[in-house]
Design a protein around this motif. Structure first.
Motif, PDB file in Angstrom:
ATOM      1  N   VAL A  87       0.828  -1.104   0.074  1.00 34.08           N
ATOM      2  CA  VAL A  87       0.044   0.146   0.054  1.00 34.08           C
ATOM      3  C   VAL A  87       0.948   1.152   0.001  1.00 34.08           C
ATOM      4  O   VAL A  87       0.664   2.091  -0.778  1.00 34.08           O
ATOM      5  N   ALA A 135       1.041   3.866  -3.131  1.00 32.50           N
ATOM      6  CA  ALA A 135       0.753   5.482  -2.910  1.00 32.50           C
ATOM      7  C   ALA A 135       2.003   6.248  -3.296  1.00 32.50           C
ATOM      8  O   ALA A 135       1.768   7.258  -4.127  1.00 32.50           O
ATOM      9  N   HIS A 194       1.421   8.996  -6.240  1.00 32.34           N
ATOM     10  CA  HIS A 194       1.671  10.315  -5.995  1.00 32.34           C
ATOM     11  C   HIS A 194       2.974  11.057  -6.147  1.00 32.34           C
ATOM     12  O   HIS A 194       3.322  12.148  -6.226  1.00 32.34           O
TER      13      HIS A 194
END
Length: 126
Positions: free
Chosen positions: A16, A20, A24
């Motif tokens: 995770v 991310a 991003h």
């Protein structure tokens, strides 16, 4: 076998976080193709993190702890070799590391095969 639940959760947590970071932090910093390579590493890490959770959850039921333990070890090796090599490749452009990526895939396949073998052996003894 509860260690595989812990390992699975650790790899899922990292998956995770890495996902991310990729979504991003890497967009616009690496090529679209390398972002796809990175995302493939994250996706396979998550699949196999869930596999480790499954192994930890069903290990006692299956018995054949040697087969089950090796299945878990091979899934972990696959995560490190397959996903790890894709992370390094996508972030550094070091393409020569891509030669080891298939070894991680083989570890994944062998791990799932050993889990199948443990389940089939359990079916014969019950």
């Amino acid at each position: 076998m509860s260690k595989f639940i812990a390992y699975g959760a650790i790899y899922a947590l990292l998956g995770v976080a890495l996902g991310a970071f990729g979504a991003h932090g890497l967009e616009g910093k690496i090529t679209e193709r390398m972002l796809e390579v990175y995302e493939t590493g994250v996706r396979y890490q998550m699949y196999h993190a869930l596999g480790l959770l499954l192994i930890g959850a069903v290990a006692d039921r299956l018995g054949h702890t040697g087969l089950v333990a090796w299945a878990g070890r091979l899934l972990q090796a696959g995560i490190i070799i397959f996903s790890g090599s894709l992370y390094v490749l996508s972030l550094t452009g070091f393409t020569k590391l891509g030669i080891v990526t298939p070894l991680g895939g083989v570890a994944f396949i062998a791990g799932w095969g050993l889990l199948i073998a443990a389940a089939l052996k359990r079916g014969k003894t019950s």
